[in-house]
Motif scaffolding. Structure first.
Motif, short mmCIF file in Angstrom:
data_model
loop_
_atom_site.label_atom_id
_atom_site.label_comp_id
_atom_site.label_asym_id
_atom_site.label_seq_id
_atom_site.Cartn_x
_atom_site.Cartn_y
_atom_site.Cartn_z
N LEU A 110 1.13 4.21 -2.83
CA LEU A 110 1.01 5.65 -2.56
C LEU A 110 2.10 6.42 -3.31
O LEU A 110 1.82 7.41 -3.97
N LEU A 117 -1.95 7.83 5.57
CA LEU A 117 -1.87 6.40 5.30
C LEU A 117 -1.27 5.64 6.48
O LEU A 117 -1.80 4.61 6.91
N SER A 172 1.40 10.39 3.30
CA SER A 172 1.98 9.27 4.04
C SER A 172 1.55 9.30 5.50
O SER A 172 1.31 8.26 6.10
N ILE A 203 0.84 -1.20 0.00
CA ILE A 203 0.00 0.00 0.00
C ILE A 203 0.88 1.25 0.00
O ILE A 203 0.61 2.22 -0.72
#
Length: 192
Positions: free
Chosen positions: A154, A175, A172, A150
């Motif tokens: 990104l 996330l 980030s 993942i």
């Protein structure tokens, strides 16, 4: 083989790449850019493809060194370490994109000459991220390998976004707050 002269060959190959692209660059172009004979270039590389493969490897290796340095920084919070790994990938892409439309081939996983180099680079980054997520612990429902995939997705997504370097931090952070399963202290919005 003198590494200084090899670096000069690779620098000349990069210069030619930015101007002509891989297909249109010749060994004569590389030699002329260096100010030497074509036979002098052959002392350091087998052919044009070898020069460009070595150039791609050098660029990816430098980015990987930055990523490893970030991942290994035990004084930094996990979020910052992960962000550093992702920044190494993003910076490589952005630097090559900014140099010339021809340089994108050096980071194309489908390119005949560079695909294995690009693939190995991404696998190495993934391993660094898996190790970081394993060490930090991930939120329930996420395996470290999934979190790494993942995070890489990104970075790949940001490659074509407007102002990708500016967006890397907040993207980030958001996330990682979900992947790590906790608020990240130290940022105004609770993220670090």
């Amino acid at each position: 083989m003198g590494t200084d002269r090899l670096d000069e060959v690779l620098d000349a190959a990069y210069d030619c790449l930015t101007r002509y692209g891989v297909r249109r660059t010749t060994m004569d172009d590389i030699a002329t850019t260096m100010g030497v004979s074509r036979s002098a270039v052959y002392q350091y590389v087998r052919n044009k493809d070898d020069a460009f493969r070595r150039l791609a490897a050098r660029l990816h290796d430098r980015a990987l060194v930055r990523a490893r340095r970030s991942a290994a920084d035990e004084d930094a919070p996990y979020a910052e370490r992960v962000r550093g790994v992702l920044a190494a990938k993003l910076d490589l892409v952005l630097e090559l994109d900014a140099a010339s439309p021809h340089t994108a081939e050096l980071i194309d996983t489908e390119a005949r000459l560079f695909g294995t180099i690009c693939g190995a680079f991404t696998r190495d980054l993934r391993r660094l991220l898996v190790d970081l997520f394993t060490e930090a612990g991930t939120a329930a429902g996420f395996e470290p390998s999934e979190a790494a995939d993942i995070a890489i997705a990104l970075a790949v997504g940001l490659e074509s976004a407007p102002e990708p370097r500016r967006l890397l931090g907040p993207a980030s952070d958001a996330l990682l707050a979900g992947l790590l399963g906790a608020e990240l202290p130290g940022r105004p919005a609770g993220l670090r």
